[in-house]
Design an enzyme around this catalytic site. Structure first.
Site, PDB file in Angstrom:
ATOM      1  N   ILE A  30     -45.992  20.298  30.865  1.00 38.25           N
ATOM      2  CA  ILE A  30     -45.297  19.890  32.096  1.00 38.25           C
ATOM      3  C   ILE A  30     -46.239  19.216  33.088  1.00 38.25           C
ATOM      4  O   ILE A  30     -45.808  18.756  34.147  1.00 38.25           O
ATOM      5  CB  ILE A  30     -44.622  21.097  32.771  1.00 38.25           C
ATOM      6  CG1 ILE A  30     -45.640  22.194  33.081  1.00 38.25           C
ATOM      7  CG2 ILE A  30     -43.495  21.641  31.908  1.00 38.25           C
ATOM      8  CD1 ILE A  30     -45.050  23.376  33.843  1.00 38.25           C
ATOM      9  N   GLY A  31     -47.517  19.143  32.748  1.00 37.65           N
ATOM     10  CA  GLY A  31     -48.470  18.489  33.637  1.00 37.65           C
ATOM     11  C   GLY A  31     -49.848  18.453  33.005  1.00 37.65           C
ATOM     12  O   GLY A  31     -50.105  19.096  31.983  1.00 37.65           O
ATOM     13  N   LYS A  32     -50.721  17.678  33.626  1.00 37.52           N
ATOM     14  CA  LYS A  32     -52.095  17.579  33.137  1.00 37.52           C
ATOM     15  C   LYS A  32     -53.055  17.714  34.306  1.00 37.52           C
ATOM     16  O   LYS A  32     -52.832  17.155  35.376  1.00 37.52           O
ATOM     17  CB  LYS A  32     -52.321  16.248  32.408  1.00 37.52           C
ATOM     18  CG  LYS A  32     -51.587  16.137  31.078  1.00 37.52           C
ATOM     19  CD  LYS A  32     -51.953  14.847  30.350  1.00 37.52           C
ATOM     20  CE  LYS A  32     -51.237  14.784  28.999  1.00 37.52           C
ATOM     21  NZ  LYS A  32     -51.576  13.538  28.255  1.00 37.52           N
ATOM     22  N   GLY A  33     -54.111  18.482  34.075  1.00 35.43           N
ATOM     23  CA  GLY A  33     -55.143  18.650  35.081  1.00 35.43           C
ATOM     24  C   GLY A  33     -56.461  18.094  34.597  1.00 35.43           C
ATOM     25  O   GLY A  33     -56.554  17.536  33.492  1.00 35.43           O
ATOM     26  N   PHE A  35     -59.017  19.692  33.680  1.00 37.97           N
ATOM     27  CA  PHE A  35     -59.673  20.500  32.653  1.00 37.97           C
ATOM     28  C   PHE A  35     -58.757  20.835  31.484  1.00 37.97           C
ATOM     29  O   PHE A  35     -59.146  21.573  30.588  1.00 37.97           O
ATOM     30  CB  PHE A  35     -60.198  21.806  33.273  1.00 37.97           C
ATOM     31  CG  PHE A  35     -60.904  21.594  34.572  1.00 37.97           C
ATOM     32  CD1 PHE A  35     -62.031  20.795  34.640  1.00 37.97           C
ATOM     33  CD2 PHE A  35     -60.440  22.175  35.734  1.00 37.97           C
ATOM     34  CE1 PHE A  35     -62.687  20.585  35.831  1.00 37.97           C
ATOM     35  CE2 PHE A  35     -61.089  21.979  36.928  1.00 37.97           C
ATOM     36  CZ  PHE A  35     -62.218  21.173  36.988  1.00 37.97           C
ATOM     37  N   ALA A  37     -54.308  20.860  29.912  1.00 36.24           N
ATOM     38  CA  ALA A  37     -52.875  20.702  30.154  1.00 36.24           C
ATOM     39  C   ALA A  37     -52.293  21.900  30.894  1.00 36.24           C
ATOM     40  O   ALA A  37     -52.867  22.987  30.927  1.00 36.24           O
ATOM     41  CB  ALA A  37     -52.152  20.514  28.821  1.00 36.24           C
ATOM     42  N   VAL A  38     -51.127  21.647  31.501  1.00 32.67           N
ATOM     43  CA  VAL A  38     -50.331  22.717  32.101  1.00 32.67           C
ATOM     44  C   VAL A  38     -49.051  22.810  31.279  1.00 32.67           C
ATOM     45  O   VAL A  38     -48.304  21.840  31.162  1.00 32.67           O
ATOM     46  CB  VAL A  38     -50.011  22.434  33.580  1.00 32.67           C
ATOM     47  CG1 VAL A  38     -49.165  23.572  34.159  1.00 32.67           C
ATOM     48  CG2 VAL A  38     -51.284  22.259  34.385  1.00 32.67           C
ATOM     49  N   LYS A  53     -51.658  27.393  32.856  1.00 30.28           N
ATOM     50  CA  LYS A  53     -52.696  26.399  33.120  1.00 30.28           C
ATOM     51  C   LYS A  53     -53.847  26.648  32.142  1.00 30.28           C
ATOM     52  O   LYS A  53     -54.470  27.715  32.154  1.00 30.28           O
ATOM     53  CB  LYS A  53     -53.171  26.537  34.568  1.00 30.28           C
ATOM     54  CG  LYS A  53     -54.020  25.414  35.088  1.00 30.28           C
ATOM     55  CD  LYS A  53     -54.276  25.641  36.587  1.00 30.28           C
ATOM     56  CE  LYS A  53     -55.094  24.524  37.187  1.00 30.28           C
ATOM     57  NZ  LYS A  53     -55.320  24.741  38.641  1.00 30.28           N
ATOM     58  N   ASP A 147     -59.072  23.042  51.518  1.00 30.34           N
ATOM     59  CA  ASP A 147     -58.565  21.791  50.940  1.00 30.34           C
ATOM     60  C   ASP A 147     -57.048  21.711  51.089  1.00 30.34           C
ATOM     61  O   ASP A 147     -56.333  21.335  50.158  1.00 30.34           O
ATOM     62  CB  ASP A 147     -58.967  21.688  49.467  1.00 30.34           C
ATOM     63  CG  ASP A 147     -58.772  20.271  48.914  1.00 30.34           C
ATOM     64  OD1 ASP A 147     -58.732  19.321  49.734  1.00 30.34           O
ATOM     65  OD2 ASP A 147     -58.663  20.117  47.686  1.00 30.34           O
TER      66      ASP A 147
END
Length: 589
Positions: A30-33, A35, A37-38, A53, A147
């Protein structure tokens, strides 16, 4: 199949093609970071979806972000708040780290603002209130985010804020200052980009000010393609306030975007700001934040059934505070799902805290979410069906203010409509309009504050309106303290001491105390007894003492008036007209 040893806790599920790690099934990406995939995951026993994550150890080591990841994990494990992403479990393998987290499906606040532009004032305020609540919770747990930006603020399915990405967060130690320059330049505080020492909370609150500006305007207060120019703008603290921005909102932003961190607004000042307090849900800033002792019995039963264990096993795991115990993880997933799945998510999140009621002056109904357990709406309805005969009706204005704060609110409201009053006891007064030539003897209204019967699950207080009894009319002036407009200096003093918000003190439930006046079920009480017991319970710092010392006899009140009013037809109509004026004053923002 993955190489042997790579996923030492992972096996292929027969016939599905999905992988399993621990009690979770790993599904689609469902996503990429940076470090890894998510993935979407599902807890096998409960069936609830989570976000998994995946952090690759080799990639983190190569980028030098091991400490960043460790900070995020350590800090997220300490935080349990309805507007901070939940970390349910950490699973380590030789090659990867799996963070099992709350699934937040609404996307980033940044994308939402980019798509819609400037957000409506009410929506912006709601998001901002949730952000400040989460940030304040972090600071109370000695964690500074460092942040904060719309990209790190997620929206769930019910359009509630979830603060995410604690990778740059740091743990604060009393007496120590931080010096690391981090965060996104557009949202960074002047001292942060200047490599100056800072405590921590003040840089988060600067970022919150920038975020509020971005939500209201759809643009950033400090922006430039050239980084040195951008830094110069931030250090100067100069930005443009659009003509369309509300004055109160602009004032709040200006207190947060102060270059000098000493002059910058802290959480308390922000929360007490008049713009911030509008429609502020009580659960965001409860008196008690120790939710760890609250156990939802329904969830305990559900978890016990799904895992075929005894309820004592579940409660034992919770009391042991072993956050990685499979029963604790299942329990937290159940509680989180109940809160997020409820259509009226605001009330569901209120149940997350041990609170009394989200009440304001003028509320005449019992809100769902009025006790310390979740799923309260269903329990209240079931209780009403089973115990129709025990239903209690209350007529008046209900409040969960401290009783002294309630009376201060009453006095200020009466002053605002130019009423006069006589004090029979600390919580019982007689009120009337100022006499005029046309109406030299205005009708009098008795206002008395009652403690609601806690046996009937009522909390808070009831301000009762009634006509005068013969006993009240007969109280001699020598035993009363009366007051007119001449005492306005005392009230103004109290108001200024409360930062101008005396009439809008947050409605908060009280700790158990003696009844402040007759209970609703015990209407008879002598004035002397009530007065004496109340005086002994008052704190000496309360401004009621100032009000008492300033009281003058009602007989000496000047009857000067403005233009004469038309006569009222009857005492009954005049009584209700006076009550209406008082109620309007009490309920005015």
């Amino acid at each position: 199949m993955p190489p042997s040893g790579r996923f030492d806790r992972t096996i292929a599920l027969a016939g599905t093609g999905h992988l399993k790690i621990g009690n979770f099934v790993i599904k689609e990406t469902i996503g990429k970071g940076a470090f890894g995939a998510v993935k979407r995951g599902t807890h096998i026993q409960t069936g609830y979806d989570v976000a998994i994550k995946i952090l690759n150890r080799g990639r983190m080591k190569g980028l030098g972000t091991v400490n960043k990841t460790r900070n995020e994990i350590d800090n997220l494990q300490k935080l349990t708040h309805p507007h901070i992403t939940r970390l349910f479990r950490v699973i380590s393998t030789p090659s990867d780290i799996f963070l099992v987290m709350e699934l937040v499906s609404g996307g980033e606040l940044f994308s939402y603002i980019t798509r819609k532009g400037a957000l409506p004032i009410r929506e912006s305020r709601r998001y901002f209130q949730q952000i400040i609540s989460g940030v304040s919770y972090c600071h109370n747990h000695m964690i500074v985010h460092r942040d904060l930006k719309p990209e790190n603020l997620l929206l769930d399915a019910n359009k509630n804020i979830k603060i995410a990405d604690f990778g740059l967060s740091n743990y604060m130690t009393d007496g120590d200052l931080l010096s690391t320059a981090c965060g996104s330049p557009n949202y960074a505080a002047p001292e942060l980009i200047s490599n100056k020492l800072y405590v921590g909370p003040e840089v988060d609150l600067w970022s919150c000010g920038v975020i509020l500006y971005a939500m209201l305007c759809g643009t950033l207060p400090f922006d430039d393609q050239n980084v040195p120019t951008l830094f110069a703008k931030i250090k100067s603290g100069r930005y443009t306030v659009p003509y369309s921005m509300e004055k109160q909102a602009a004032d709040l932003i200006s207190t947060m975007l102060q270059v000098d961190p000493v002059k910058r607004a802290d959480v308390k000042r922000i929360v007490n700001h008049s713009w911030f307090r509008i429609d502020l849900p009580y659960y965001l800033f409860p008196e008690c934040e120790n939710e760890s002792s609250i156990v939802d019995i329904d969830v305990v039963q559900s978890v016990a059934e799904k895992f075929d264990v005894k309820e004592e096993d579940v409660t034992g795991a919770l009391l042991a505070e072993d956050h990685h115990h499979f029963l604790c993880i299942a329990y937290r997933l159940e509680v989180n799902h109940k809160r997020n799945a409820d259509e009226s998510s605001q009330k569901a999140m209120e149940d997350f805290w041990e609170i009394g009621k989200t009440m304001k002056m003028g509320s005449t109904s019992l809100p769902v979410g009025a006790t310390t357990k979740t799923n309260v709406g269903r329990k209240i309805l079931e209780g009403l069906k089973k115990e129709q005969k025990k239903l209690t009706w209350n007529l008046g204005i209900r409040a969960c203010l401290d009783p002294v704060e309630t009376m201060k609110h009453v006095f200020l409201s009466l002053k605002s409509v130019d009423m006069e009053w006589k004090v029979l006891s600390m919580y019982h007064i007689i009120v009337r309009s100022k006499p005029t030539p046309i109406n030299p003897d205005p009708v009098k209204v008795s206002l008395q504050l009652f403690a609601l019967d806690k046996k009937e699950n009522n909390k808070g207080y009831l301000l009762d309106f009634k006509g005068l009894t013969e006993d009240e009319e007969a109280v001699p002036p020598s035993r009363c303290r009366s007051r007119a407009a001449s005492v306005s200096v005392t009230l103004a003093k109290s108001k200024s001491d409360l930062n101008g918000n005396s009439s809008k003190v947050p409605m908060s439930p009280l700790s158990p105390m003696s009844p402040i006046s007759p209970s609703v079920n015990i209407p008879k009480v002598r004035v002397d007894d009530a007065d004496a017991s109340l005086k002994s319970s008052l704190n000496s710092s309360i401004y009621m003492a100032d009000i008492e010392n300033s009281m003058e006899s009602l007989d000496e009140v000047s009857t000067q008036s403005s233009e004469p009013e038309a006569p009222i037809r009857s005492q009954t109509m005049e009584f209700f007209a006076t009550c209406h004026i008082i109620m309007q004053a009490l309920l005015a923002e």
